[in-house]
Design an enzyme around this catalytic site. Structure first.
Site, PDB file in Angstrom:
ATOM      1  N   GLU A 220      16.521 -16.211  11.961  1.00 39.95           N
ATOM      2  CA  GLU A 220      17.282 -14.971  12.074  1.00 39.95           C
ATOM      3  C   GLU A 220      18.710 -15.052  11.544  1.00 39.95           C
ATOM      4  O   GLU A 220      19.238 -14.071  11.058  1.00 39.95           O
ATOM      5  CB  GLU A 220      17.302 -14.529  13.552  1.00 39.95           C
ATOM      6  CG  GLU A 220      15.936 -14.186  14.111  1.00 39.95           C
ATOM      7  CD  GLU A 220      15.268 -13.048  13.373  1.00 39.95           C
ATOM      8  OE1 GLU A 220      15.928 -11.997  13.165  1.00 39.95           O
ATOM      9  OE2 GLU A 220      14.088 -13.202  12.994  1.00 39.95           O
TER      10      GLU A 220
ATOM     11  N   SER B 190     -33.247   9.893  33.575  1.00 40.35           N
ATOM     12  CA  SER B 190     -34.076   9.524  34.720  1.00 40.35           C
ATOM     13  C   SER B 190     -33.412   8.553  35.671  1.00 40.35           C
ATOM     14  O   SER B 190     -33.926   8.306  36.767  1.00 40.35           O
ATOM     15  CB  SER B 190     -35.403   8.930  34.229  1.00 40.35           C
ATOM     16  OG  SER B 190     -36.162   9.913  33.561  1.00 40.35           O
TER      17      SER B 190
END
Length: 733
Positions: A154, A443
Site C-alpha cells: 500500500e 401426494s
C-alpha cells in the site's frame, strides 16, 4: 695548447618568476623585463582574440521572448507566493484539526452495527454474520509478516512522508491520464495515512438521519472530488501531527474492510485461517494484504485461486523491498495460504442465513451488539446431506442440467440438524429453496388427509372405493380426479390407498372426514401457507416450503404434537454469561391422538416397504415416508423419517419447468436414502414408534352436517417459540 682555456659545459640557467614579474638567474641577479634594460628580451605579446561582429536579434522575436519571460516571472512569483501561503494555511489548519482528533483507542472499532458469531450443537464456531471485529491489533502486536505485506503493497514510503506524497499523486495523475481517465479517476496516489483518513470518513461519524444506510455513508466517504482530496490532505497531515506512524497503522489495520463482513485484520485472520493476526505466515499475511485493493473480489472464500495469485504478487513485492529473503519468498510461493475448515464451509451457508432470518431482528440482522448464537446445526449431518446430493446428481443427472434440489434434516422435536438450499452449497446470502421456495406438495400432503381420518377413530384397514369420481365444483364445473396410472382398484383399505398413492380414495376420504378438518390438522402441524379450499386440497394443490413439510412430518413421528422447526438454542451478548433467550424444544400442542399418529407411522412404513417409496428403503433400518409429484411433474418430493431423524428432499426447476422422467419415487427418494444412510452411519438403529391396526372398520364420516361452517372450530395455532420468548423478554404478555 697548454695556454688554451677549458670551456665550461653549456647549461641552461634556472629561472624563477618573481612576484614582481622579473626573472632570477643562478647568480641571483635580477633581470628586468622592462625597456632600457639591455640584458633581456621583451616578453611576447599575447595574441588578441578576433572579435566577430554581434548579430542583431530580430526585434519581433526579442519582444515575444521578453514578453514570455516577463509573464513567467509574474506567474512564478505569484505561484510560489500562493504555494507558500497555502502551505502555511494547510499547516495551520492541520495543526488546529490535530487538536480535535480523539485518542487512538476511541477510533479503533468504527463499526455502525454489531456481529453475530454462530456455534454448532457441539460449541464449535462455524459461521459469522454482521460486521465482525475480532479484537484490537496494533502495529507492535501483529505479525511482522502481515505488517510488512501491508507496507510493501500500500505505501512503501509510509515511514518517510508527512501524510501526503506529492510524488505519488503526480505519478497517479500521469497514469490516469495515460490510460484515458480523468486525473482523479482510477489510481489515487493515496498514502496509507490518506487511506486511514478515508476509513475515518475525515472524522464525520455515521448518522442514520443524514444517510439512508451505511452503504450510502461509505460511498460518500470514498468520493474523489478535488475539494474532497484537499480536505483529505489536511486531515492526513493533522493525523501525522497527532499520532505516531505506528498508531496510524494501528488505526488502519483495525478499521479496514476485508470481505465477508470482517472489519480489521484480526477478524479476517480468524475467519479465513482460524488463527490470530499475530501468528500469520508470510503467505497468509500476503493474502490478507491482498484483500485491501478489492475485498469482495479477492476474498479467498469467493475465489481461492484468485486470492492466491494476488498474494503471490505481494510476496514478490516483499522480496524486492527486502522484507523477505529469497528462500522465504520461494517457500511462501511454494506453499500458498489455504482456508480453515470453517471458512471452507462458506460461513455456514443456507443454515446460518436461515438462523439470521428467523431470529429477533434487533439481535441478528440489525444488531448493534456483538452476539453469540448457539445453534442446532450438526456439521456431520450437514456434510452428509451435501455429499448425498452431490453423489446422486453426479451419477444420475446429465452435465449442464439446471434442476435444483433442497434438503432438510431435523430431530423429532424440530431441531434442524442440516440444511441444503440448492445445488451450490458453498454460498452465503443465496436464495434458499428449503425455506423460501413455495411449491405445490403433491401426494406428500396425503398423510394429513389420513391423519384426520385416523384421529376420528378410523382404522388403517377401513375401506374406501377406488372408482371413478366426478365432483361439481361451484364456479369451476365438474372435476374428475384420476390415479397416476389411470386405473381403478375398487375397494381398498386406507393403508393401501396411501401405500400406492391413489388419488381418488384420498379425495373421498378428505370429503368424508371434512375438508375443514383436513385443513385444520395440516395447519396445526405447521403448514402455514394458504390451503386450497376445494377437494384438490387432498392431492396437494396447496403450496408449502420444504422446512414446513419436514416439520409437519416431525409432528407425526413425535406422537402427534405440533412442531416448530428451530435452529437457535441460545443467544448471548459477547462477554456475558447469561443468555438473553433460550429455546429447548420446538414441540407444541397436540394435534392428533397419539394412537392415530402411531397408526399413521405404520401406514407410512408400508409406503417404503411395498409402495411408491421403495427406493428410500434402507437395509437394517426402519424408515417411513411419502412420495409426492405435482401436476405436470413440476415438483418432486420425498419426506420421511427414522426413529431418530426426519428428512425431506425437494427437486424441481426454479422457473417451474416440468421435470423429465422424475417423480418423488425416483431421484428424491434416492437422495433421501443417501442422506439417511450417511446420517445413521455409526448409530444404533431404533425401531419406529408404530402401531399396527386391529381390525377393519368402515370409514367414519364427520358427524356434523357438511355445510359451510359446520366443521369443528380450528384449534388455536401454536405460537412460534421465538415469538413467545421475545414477548417474555419485552414484557408483552
Amino acid at each position: 695548447m697548454s695556454g688554451t682555456k677549458k670551456r665550461k659545459p653549456l647549461v641552461a640557467e634556472r629561472r624563477h618568476t618573481s612576484k614582481s614579474g622579473r626573472t632570477t638567474g643562478q647568480s641571483g641577479r635580477t633581470r628586468s623585463g622592462g625597456p632600457g634594460s639591455g640584458g633581456g628580451r621583451k616578453p611576447p605579446r599575447k595574441p588578441q582574440a578576433r572579435r566577430t561582429p554581434r548579430r542583431k536579434r530580430n526585434p519581433l522575436v526579442a519582444a515575444i521572448t521578453g514578453l514570455f519571460y516577463w509573464i513567467w516571472r509574474i506567474v512564478w512569483g505569484v505561484f510560489w507566493r500562493l504555494g507558500a501561503i497555502a502551505a502555511i494555511l494547510i499547516i495551520g489548519i492541520s495543526a488546529y484539526v490535530s487538536l480535535t482528533l480523539p485518542p487512538v483507542d476511541d477510533i479503533l472499532d468504527g463499526r455502525a452495527r454489531g456481529s453475530v458469531t454462530m456455534m454448532d450443537r457441539d460449541g464449535s464456531v462455524y459461521a459469522w454474520r454482521g460486521d465482525q471485529f475480532g479484537g484490537v491489533v496494533t502495529a507492535e502486536s501483529v505479525s511482522p509478516n502481515l505488517k510488512n505485506a501491508i507496507i510493501a503493497t500500500e505505501d512503501k514510503r509510509f515511514y518517510r512522508h508527512f501524510g501526503v506524497s506529492p510524488r505519488g499523486i503526480a505519478s497517479a495523475i500521469r497514469i490516469n491520464m495515460r490510460e484515458g481517465r480523468g486525473p482523479l479517476e482510477g489510481h489515487g496516489g493515496s498514502t496509507l495515512t490518506q487511506q486511514t483518513a478515508k476509513l475515518l470518513c475525515l472524522g464525520v461519524p455515521y448518522d442514520p438521519t443524514v444517510w439512508k444506510n451505511e452503504t450510502e455513508y461509505e460511498a460518500d466517504c470514498r468520493r474523489t472530488t478535488l475539494w474532497r482530496k484537499a480536505k483529505e490532505a489536511v486531515y492526513s497531515v493533522a493525523m501525522e501531527m497527532k499520532y505516531s506512524k505506528d498508531e496510524i497503522l494501528t488505526i488502519y489495520m483495525n478499521r479496514a474492510y476485508l470481505g465477508e463482513g470482517t472489519r480489521g485484520f484480526e477478524a479476517a485472520s480468524q475467519l479465513y485461517f482460524g488463527k490470530s493476526a499475530a501468528e500469520v505466515s508470510p503467505a497468509e499475511g500476503a493474502m490478507l494484504a491482498g484483500l485491501l485493493v478489492a475485498p469482495t473480489r479477492y476474498a479467498p472464500t469467493n475465489n481461492l485461486q484468485r486470492s492466491q495469485d494476488r498474494a503471490a504478487t505481494i510476496v514478490t513485492l516483499m522480496e524486492e523491498q527486502g522484507y523477505l529473503t529469497s528462500a522465504e519468498a520461494k517457500d511462501a510461493l511454494a506453499h500458498p495460504a489455504s482456508l480453515s475448515q470453517a471458512a471452507q464451509q462458506k460461513a455456514g451457508g443456507y443454515f446460518a442465513d436461515w438462523v439470521m432470518a428467523s431470529g429477533p431482528e434487533f439481535l441478528t440482522r440489525k444488531t448493534t451488539e456483538d452476539v453469540i448464537i448457539r445453534t442446532t446445526l450438526d456439521q456431520r449431518i450437514q456434510r452428509a446431506a451435501e455429499d448425498a446430493m452431490k453423489t446422486v446428481f453426479e451419477e444420475k443427472l446429465k452435465d449442464g442440467s439446471k434442476v435444483q434440489a433442497a434438503i432438510v434434516v431435523m430431530s423429532a422435536d424440530g431441531a434442524v440438524r442440516g440444511m441444503v438450499g440448492g445445488r451450490q452449497t458453498k454460498v452465503s446470502g443465496a436464495f434458499n429453496r428449503a425455506t423460501q421456495a413455495m411449491r405445490q406438495t403433491g401426494s406428500s400432503f396425503k398423510p394429513f388427509v389420513y391423519a384426520a381420518a385416523l384421529d376420528l377413530g378410523n382404522s388403517p384397514l377401513a375401506t374406501v372405493e377406488d372408482t371413478p369420481l366426478t365432483i361439481n365444483i361451484p364456479g369451476s364445473g365438474p372435476w374428475s380426479p384420476d390415479n397416476y396410472d389411470h386405473k381403478f382398484r375398487g375397494t381398498v383399505t386406507l393403508a393401501d390407498a396411501l401405500k400406492d398413492s391413489l388419488n381418488i380414495p384420498a379425495v373421498k376420504v378428505a370429503q368424508a372426514v371434512g375438508l375443514d378438518n383436513v385443513r385444520r390438522i395440516a395447519s396445526d402441524f405447521g403448514i402455514e401457507s394458504d390451503l386450497a379450499q376445494g377437494p384438490a386440497l387432498a392431492l396437494g394443490a396447496s403450496e408449502s416450503t420444504l422446512i414446513e413439510m419436514v416439520g409437519a412430518y416431525a409432528g407425526i413421528l413425535n406422537g402427534g404434537s405440533s412442531v416448530t422447526p428451530y435452529g437457535l438454542t441460545s443467544l448471548t451478548l459477547q462477554g456475558e454469561t447469561e443468555p438473553l433467550m433460550e429455546i429447548e424444544t420446538g414441540i407444541g400442542e397436540r394435534v392428533i391422538r397419539e394412537p392415530a399418529a402411531r397408526e399413521l407411522t405404520w401406514m407410512m412404513r408400508r409406503v417404503v416397504t411395498g409402495g411408491t417409496g421403495g427406493r428410500a428403503a434402507i437395509e437394517g433400518l426402519e424408515v417411513a415416508g411419502k412420495t409426492g409429484t405435482t401436476q405436470a411433474a413440476r415438483d418432486a418430493w420425498f419426506v420421511g423419517f427414522s426413529a431418530d431423524y426426519v428428512a425431506g428432499v425437494w427437486m424441481g426447476y426454479d422457473d417451474n419447468t416440468p421435470l423429465t422422467g422424475v417423480t418423488g419415487a425416483g431421484l428424491p427418494a434416492e437422495i433421501w436414502r443417501e442422506v439417511m444412510v450417511r446420517v445413521h452411519e455409526g448409530l444404533e438403529p431404533h425401531p419406529l414408534p408404530m402401531l399396527a391396526p386391529a381390525a377393519p372398520e368402515p370409514v367414519q364420516q364427520q358427524p356434523q352436517p357438511s355445510y359451510p361452517g359446520a366443521a369443528p372450530a380450528p384449534a388455536p395455532r401454536q405460537e412460534n417459540p421465538v415469538e413467545r420468548l421475545l414477548k417474555d423478554i419485552l414484557g408483552l404478555n
